[in-house]
Motif scaffolding. Structure first.
Motif, PDB file in Angstrom:
ATOM      1  N   HIS A 101      -0.639  -5.173   1.158  1.00  0.00           N
ATOM      2  CA  HIS A 101       0.019  -5.936   2.227  1.00  0.00           C
ATOM      3  C   HIS A 101       0.643  -7.228   1.712  1.00  0.00           C
ATOM      4  CE1 HIS A 101      -3.331  -8.894   2.510  1.00  0.00           C
ATOM      5  NE2 HIS A 101      -2.453  -9.607   3.165  1.00  0.00           N
ATOM      6  N   ASP A 102       0.103  -7.778   0.608  1.00  0.00           N
ATOM      7  CA  ASP A 102       0.674  -9.038   0.140  1.00  0.00           C
ATOM      8  C   ASP A 102       1.986  -8.837  -0.620  1.00  0.00           C
ATOM      9  OD1 ASP A 102      -0.586  -7.917  -2.047  1.00  0.00           O
ATOM     10  OD2 ASP A 102      -1.582  -9.742  -2.694  1.00  0.00           O
ATOM     11  N   TRP A 103       2.473  -7.591  -0.673  1.00  0.00           N
ATOM     12  CA  TRP A 103       3.833  -7.340  -1.128  1.00  0.00           C
ATOM     13  C   TRP A 103       4.855  -7.663  -0.026  1.00  0.00           C
ATOM     14  CZ3 TRP A 103       3.994  -1.743  -3.605  1.00  0.00           C
ATOM     15  CH2 TRP A 103       3.054  -1.666  -4.657  1.00  0.00           C
ATOM     16  N   LEU A 130      -4.452  -4.527  11.030  1.00  0.00           N
ATOM     17  CA  LEU A 130      -3.219  -4.576  11.808  1.00  0.00           C
ATOM     18  C   LEU A 130      -2.507  -5.912  11.613  1.00  0.00           C
ATOM     19  CD1 LEU A 130      -1.475  -3.009  13.796  1.00  0.00           C
ATOM     20  CD2 LEU A 130      -2.773  -4.068  15.651  1.00  0.00           C
ATOM     21  N   GLN A 131      -3.283  -6.994  11.541  1.00  0.00           N
ATOM     22  CA  GLN A 131      -2.680  -8.310  11.314  1.00  0.00           C
ATOM     23  C   GLN A 131      -1.981  -8.347   9.959  1.00  0.00           C
ATOM     24  OE1 GLN A 131      -5.469 -11.585  11.479  1.00  0.00           O
ATOM     25  NE2 GLN A 131      -3.893 -13.133  11.129  1.00  0.00           N
ATOM     26  N   ALA A 132      -2.617  -7.782   8.944  1.00  0.00           N
ATOM     27  CA  ALA A 132      -2.039  -7.788   7.602  1.00  0.00           C
ATOM     28  C   ALA A 132      -0.788  -6.924   7.523  1.00  0.00           C
ATOM     29  CB  ALA A 132      -3.060  -7.306   6.584  1.00  0.00           C
ATOM     30  N   ALA A 133      -0.727  -5.890   8.357  1.00  0.00           N
ATOM     31  CA  ALA A 133       0.416  -4.977   8.340  1.00  0.00           C
ATOM     32  C   ALA A 133       1.628  -5.549   9.060  1.00  0.00           C
ATOM     33  CB  ALA A 133       0.026  -3.644   8.982  1.00  0.00           C
ATOM     34  N   THR A 134       1.443  -6.701   9.705  1.00  0.00           N
ATOM     35  CA  THR A 134       2.476  -7.304  10.539  1.00  0.00           C
ATOM     36  C   THR A 134       3.084  -8.517   9.845  1.00  0.00           C
ATOM     37  OG1 THR A 134       1.253  -6.592  12.518  1.00  0.00           O
ATOM     38  CG2 THR A 134       2.960  -8.272  12.809  1.00  0.00           C
ATOM     39  N   TYR A 135       4.407  -8.577   9.840  1.00  0.00           N
ATOM     40  CA  TYR A 135       5.111  -9.696   9.208  1.00  0.00           C
ATOM     41  C   TYR A 135       6.150 -10.222  10.179  1.00  0.00           C
ATOM     42  CZ  TYR A 135       7.570 -12.375   5.597  1.00  0.00           C
ATOM     43  OH  TYR A 135       8.138 -13.385   4.855  1.00  0.00           O
ATOM     44  N   VAL A 139       5.521  -4.807  12.669  1.00  0.00           N
ATOM     45  CA  VAL A 139       4.663  -3.990  11.809  1.00  0.00           C
ATOM     46  C   VAL A 139       5.533  -3.271  10.775  1.00  0.00           C
ATOM     47  CG1 VAL A 139       3.062  -2.043  11.708  1.00  0.00           C
ATOM     48  CG2 VAL A 139       2.944  -3.666  13.620  1.00  0.00           C
ATOM     49  N   TYR A 140       5.192  -3.457   9.511  1.00  0.00           N
ATOM     50  CA  TYR A 140       5.936  -2.836   8.418  1.00  0.00           C
ATOM     51  C   TYR A 140       5.069  -1.914   7.559  1.00  0.00           C
ATOM     52  CZ  TYR A 140       9.921  -6.003   9.085  1.00  0.00           C
ATOM     53  OH  TYR A 140      10.995  -6.672   9.593  1.00  0.00           O
ATOM     54  N   MET A 141       3.790  -1.813   7.849  1.00  0.00           N
ATOM     55  CA  MET A 141       2.911  -1.052   6.968  1.00  0.00           C
ATOM     56  C   MET A 141       1.928  -0.227   7.787  1.00  0.00           C
ATOM     57  SD  MET A 141       0.390  -2.507   3.917  1.00  0.00           S
ATOM     58  CE  MET A 141      -0.937  -3.025   5.016  1.00  0.00           C
ATOM     59  N   LEU A 142       1.675   0.991   7.350  1.00  0.00           N
ATOM     60  CA  LEU A 142       0.607   1.817   7.916  1.00  0.00           C
ATOM     61  C   LEU A 142      -0.630   1.568   7.051  1.00  0.00           C
ATOM     62  CD1 LEU A 142      -1.179   4.600   7.957  1.00  0.00           C
ATOM     63  CD2 LEU A 142      -0.071   3.919  10.094  1.00  0.00           C
ATOM     64  N   LYS A 293      -4.448  -2.320   2.064  1.00  0.00           N
ATOM     65  CA  LYS A 293      -3.566  -1.379   1.387  1.00  0.00           C
ATOM     66  C   LYS A 293      -2.966  -0.421   2.405  1.00  0.00           C
ATOM     67  CE  LYS A 293      -6.090  -1.698  -2.970  1.00  0.00           C
ATOM     68  NZ  LYS A 293      -6.738  -0.964  -4.077  1.00  0.00           N
ATOM     69  N   GLY A 294      -1.742   0.011   2.132  1.00  0.00           N
ATOM     70  CA  GLY A 294      -1.097   0.883   3.096  1.00  0.00           C
ATOM     71  C   GLY A 294       0.173   1.511   2.561  1.00  0.00           C
ATOM     72  N   PHE A 295       1.036   1.914   3.487  1.00  0.00           N
ATOM     73  CA  PHE A 295       2.265   2.631   3.144  1.00  0.00           C
ATOM     74  C   PHE A 295       3.455   1.966   3.831  1.00  0.00           C
ATOM     75  CE2 PHE A 295      -1.198   5.582   2.712  1.00  0.00           C
ATOM     76  CZ  PHE A 295      -0.880   6.361   1.612  1.00  0.00           C
ATOM     77  N   PHE A 296       4.560   1.833   3.087  1.00  0.00           N
ATOM     78  CA  PHE A 296       5.789   1.244   3.588  1.00  0.00           C
ATOM     79  C   PHE A 296       6.893   2.304   3.610  1.00  0.00           C
ATOM     80  CE2 PHE A 296       3.473  -1.975   1.155  1.00  0.00           C
ATOM     81  CZ  PHE A 296       3.353  -3.015   2.081  1.00  0.00           C
TER      82      PHE A 296
END
Length: 402
Positions: A101-103, A130-135, A139-142, A293-296
């Motif tokens: 997520h920090d990408w 969910l907070q980390a996936a949001t920018y 939301v940009y990441m699953l 960690k997730g998917f973009f």
């Protein structure tokens, strides 16, 4: 594998996916090959090479259901982000990439990621994930995994968890990775206990780069505390990661502040490991960073609907997230999968600590913080004046952000 009801019922989405498939709508490429794969009706997904097998059933199931082939390409995690940023603007690269997520700040700034529509499933994830996936409110990441530090305790040396930081120090030697340039990641829970996060947040809950909290009253109180702990020898910049590990493994230290990545070494050494909350030096909550960690989805993918559908309704299922958990032993981001994984007391311990964790800031301004933060903390631990050193840190970061 199981597919959730949303995946089975999403007839509309699948119809759109089928239309896109017939049109031939993936710009993805296999590995580092930049040949155009349009017309193939497939999704190309870059993943950590160690997690390809964990995702194969989901990929096969998606192809069976929709006719869209999912090609999983194992990549080195050291290369994925840079390769993704370089290839997406050319119309090449994958449709989906696995990452941290920090990408997000860098990916968003470069315009290489597309929003993800979670729909009702947003309620199914751990709040910190969910907070980390949001920018910036989008939301940009699953998310699929959440990682944070906690206290590893040698339960044979100290049978019960410490009730405070001072209680921990009095019960046995405490070690935490530092090194000559400091390690603010590991010290952050103590900093937050003084009411001094790095940044404040805006109305959407996103980190606000204009609201630097390092210079708050709590920040200076934390700096004073660092000086006291350094003078007492509790914190020591001579202790790097390997030394901290060895002291815990040989029984010199009863407490070790570290992450799940080091649990295996401790259990392999025959240590009776317990996972404890991070004891606060103030009585307030000590909140560590969470890494998610997730998917973009690529902003240049011609198959965004299929990519979104595959992530939300296939990767976002309990079965798949548990398969990823087995591959990496990191707490799943999906609440149901996390609760299942937490039948293991080690995982349950990290999950409990993670309830107080906050996402590591993904905003570009965080780079300026990392540049000066650890060096300032190390200097204070080694005897530099806390007030002037911390003020210089605040001044340097503020200037760098501007």
């Amino acid at each position: 594998m199981k597919v959730n009801k949303r995946g089975i019922a999403a007839a509309g989405a699948i119809a759109i996916v089928s239309t896109l498939t017939l049109a031939g709508c993936s710009t993805g490429t296999s590995g580092d090959d930049t040949s155009d794969s349009q017309g193939s009706g497939k999704l190309v997904v870059w993943v950590d090479a160690e997690r390809v097998d964990a995702l194969q059933d989901a990929a096969d199931s998606y192809e069976d259901k929709t006719g869209v082939k999912v090609e999983l390409v194992g990549k080195s995690v050291d290369d994925m982000k840079d390769d993704f940023i370089q290839q997406v603007p050319t119309g090449k690269g994958p449709d989906v990439v696995m990452g941290a997520h920090d990408w997000l700040g860098e990916l968003s700034t470069n315009g290489v990621v597309a929003p993800i529509e979670l729909g009702d499933s947003s309620e199914d994830y751990l709040p910190v994930a969910l907070q980390a996936a949001t920018y910036e409110g989008t939301v940009y990441m699953l998310p699929y995994a959440v990682e944070n530090i906690a206290v590893l305790r040698n339960a044979d040396l100290v049978p019960a968890a410490a009730t405070s930081f001072d209680d921990m120090v009095s019960k046995g030697t405490f070690v935490v990775e530092q090194g000559t340039e400091g390690n603010p990641y590991h010290l952050y829970p103590f900093q937050t206990a003084f009411g001094a996060p790095v940044f404040g947040t805006d109305d959407s809950g996103s980190y606000d780069p204009t609201d630097l909290q390092l210079g708050s009253e709590g920040g200076f109180a934390f700096a004073d505390w660092l000086g006291v702990q350094g003078a007492a020898g509790v914190l020591n910049t001579d202790v790097d990661g390997e030394i901290a590990k060895q002291q815990f493994l040989d029984g010199t230290a009863a407490f070790w502040l570290t992450g799940p990545w080091n649990v295996g070494a401790a259990t392999d050494a025959g240590i009776n490991v317990a996972i404890d909350p991070i004891p606060s030096p103030t009585g307030e909550t000590a909140s560590p960073f969470a890494g998610v960690k997730g998917f973009f989805v690529s902003s240049e993918s011609k198959n965004k609907v299929a990519a979104n559908d595959f992530l939300v309704n296939y990767i976002g299922t309990e079965d798949v997230q548990l398969e990823l958990f087995k591959a990496g032993n990191i707490l799943p981001a999906l609440t149901a999968a996390a609760d299942t994984a937490a039948s293991d007391p080690i995982i349950a311990g990290f999950q409990a600590v993670g309830e107080d964790a906050v996402p590591m800031p993904a905003i570009p301004a965080m780079g300026a913080v990392w540049e000066f933060w650890g060096v300032a903390e190390a200097a204070i631990i080694n005897g530099a004046d806390p007030k002037t050193t911390w003020q210089k840190l605040v001044d340097d970061v503020t200037a760098a952000i501007k």
